[in-house]
Scaffold this active site. Structure first.
Site, short mmCIF file in Angstrom:
data_model
loop_
_atom_site.label_atom_id
_atom_site.label_comp_id
_atom_site.label_asym_id
_atom_site.label_seq_id
_atom_site.Cartn_x
_atom_site.Cartn_y
_atom_site.Cartn_z
N ALA A 153 4.84 5.38 2.26
CA ALA A 153 4.05 6.43 2.90
C ALA A 153 2.56 6.12 2.77
CB ALA A 153 4.37 7.78 2.28
N ASN A 190 9.49 6.95 -0.26
CA ASN A 190 8.26 6.64 -0.98
C ASN A 190 8.48 6.92 -2.46
OD1 ASN A 190 5.42 5.78 -0.58
ND2 ASN A 190 4.95 7.72 -1.58
N LYS A 191 7.88 6.12 -3.34
CA LYS A 191 8.12 6.30 -4.77
C LYS A 191 7.40 7.49 -5.36
CE LYS A 191 4.68 2.82 -6.19
NZ LYS A 191 4.51 1.54 -6.95
N GLU A 245 -17.75 -0.66 -3.32
CA GLU A 245 -17.75 0.80 -3.35
C GLU A 245 -17.55 1.33 -4.77
OE1 GLU A 245 -16.84 2.31 1.03
OE2 GLU A 245 -15.02 2.13 -0.18
N ASP A 286 -0.58 -3.69 5.01
CA ASP A 286 -0.82 -4.88 4.19
C ASP A 286 0.33 -5.86 4.22
OD1 ASP A 286 -3.33 -4.00 3.39
OD2 ASP A 286 -2.56 -2.96 1.63
N ALA A 307 -7.31 -0.12 6.33
CA ALA A 307 -6.77 1.18 6.72
C ALA A 307 -6.85 1.40 8.22
CB ALA A 307 -7.52 2.29 5.98
N GLN A 308 -7.93 0.95 8.82
CA GLN A 308 -8.15 1.17 10.25
C GLN A 308 -7.03 0.56 11.10
OE1 GLN A 308 -11.57 0.02 13.62
NE2 GLN A 308 -11.99 -0.25 11.46
#
Length: 409
Positions: free
Chosen positions: A11, A37-38, A169, A297, A313-314
């Site tokens: 997710a 999803n975990k 960041e 990814d 992410a995009q």
């Protein structure tokens, strides 16, 4: 006719967007969708650097999956994927086995150590809600530990390996956080060091123009960040890092943000991989198994120039939208639509009130770029949860900001 079975693994950006879009498109009894999803939440990877540094709460980086999906249309299973069997069209979970007609793999990334000795054992990575909680607590622990034994100045040295998106960041937020910690623990700020080590000759995310890179690095240097560029980490030890030039930097905190690779389950399943990632066709399907879509990814998407797009992410969000549409087309016997990446630009935060980036071809920096960064974050929240989610996160963040302001004061 039995409904087709679609199983979505993970997710993250690609997986959750696929599920959200799919539930809007499917007809009653047309398909049975299972999301695995975990964790029972979706976390916003691009926001993790802030709670890791302690400038925001980790709750701002996650959303309960139950808030995002219609559980009448999407069956959610909280479990860990142990094995993918594409020849048998099965997925082995920790406590059950699922069969599928179509599989969507969005299992995310794993830390790429590049074989650096000691990295996995002694460095921390910003890659989950649990990891950022640990990093934040560790940073504060180092200040407390120094006050108990002031002979060890290395407790106040923070080495960040990698000066790309995540490293930059995080360093920006950490530099904003340290003055608060210095006041809290009565530590002289002059004793604290942030050292950003990067093997390439430049810092900040790849692709930014030279003038924006220089601007970003100058902002960071004013905050006290030291750069070691064109310098690789040769080994990581419990008390510091050994650099490629032979220098050893004693440090109490080592954060690794130097790279990721695709999920190892794909290689174990027999997919052809490159650094754990699978090259996909024009429709985001595995070249070996056309009933398996791969996003985020875990996938390699080639540009028209023949080079792979960077995994971020995009692109994962856009892949999720395309995958959901093509799953519906597959079920209804319609021609699939090729994936076309629409690059909208990139903006990197440099800490409070500062950022640099490109919007398509327009350069942005400073406070305006920081505002654009907030708009980008809000846009994603709107995409997955609408106005109520944006509003709720804004209110929560405002409370945290107000509390932090009182602490700084």
């Amino acid at each position: 006719m039995k409904p087709a079975k679609v199983v979505i693994l993970g997710a993250g950006y690609g997986g959750i967007v696929t599920a959200i879009r799919l539930q809007k498109l499917i007809r009653a009894e047309e398909v049975k969708v299972t999301l695995v999803n975990k964790h029972d939440y979706h976390y916003i990877t691009t926001h993790l650097h802030m709670p890791a540094a302690g400038t925001d709460h980790h709750e701002n980086a996650r959303v309960a999956i139950s808030e995002l999906i219609n559980e009448r249309k999407i069956h959610f299973v909280k479990s860990t994927v142990q094995q993918i069997l594409p020849e048998e069209k099965k997925v082995i979970l920790a406590d059950e086995t699922l069969t599928y007609d179509y599989l969507v793999v969005g299992l995310g990334s794993e830390t790429e150590t590049f074989g650096i000795p000691g990295l996995r054992e002694h460095a921390m990575s910003i890659n989950s809600i649990n990891s950022v909680r640990f990093i934040r607590q560790h940073i504060e622990y180092m200040f407390a530990k120094y006050k108990l034994t002031s002979k060890h100045r290395e407790y106040l040295t923070f080495v960040v390996g990698g000066a790309g998106f995540t490293g930059t960041e995080f360093v920006g937020e950490l530099a904003d956080r340290l003055p608060v910690l210095c006041r809290t623990y009565d530590v002289d700020p002059a004793l604290v060091q942030i050292i950003n080590v990067e093997a390439s000759p430049t810092a900040l995310p790849p692709g930014l123009p030279h003038d924006l890179v220089e601007y970003g690095m100058e902002v960071m240097r004013r905050k006290g960040v030291q750069y070691k560029l064109s310098t690789a980490i040769k080994a990581c030890e419990s008390d510091g890092v050994l650099l490629g030039d032979g220098q050893f930097i004693p440090a109490g905190t080592i954060i690794w943000s130097g790279g990721v690779r695709g999920n190892s389950l794909l290689q174990q399943a027999g997919f052809d991989v490159q650094r754990g990632r699978v090259r996909v066709d024009d429709y985001l399907r595995s070249l070996q198994y056309p009933d398996v879509f791969i996003t985020g990814d875990c996938s390699i998407v080639m540009s028209p120039e023949g080079t792979p797009y960077p995994a971020n992410a995009q692109i994962a969000v856009q892949q999720g939208c395309n995958t959901a549409r093509n799953l519906i087309y597959s079920l209804r016997g319609k021609p699939l639509r090729p994936f076309a990446y629409d690059y909208k630009g990139t903006v990197a935060s440099l800490g409070r009130g500062e950022a640099v980036g490109i919007l398509k071809v327009k350069k942005v920096k400073g406070k305006f770029a920081a505002l654009i960064k907030k708009v980008i974050d809000a846009r994603y929240l709107f995409l997955i949860g609408g106005i109520p989610l944006v509003w709720r996160k804004m209110i929560f963040k405002q409370k945290i900001t107000t509390r932090n302001h009182h602490v700084r004061s």
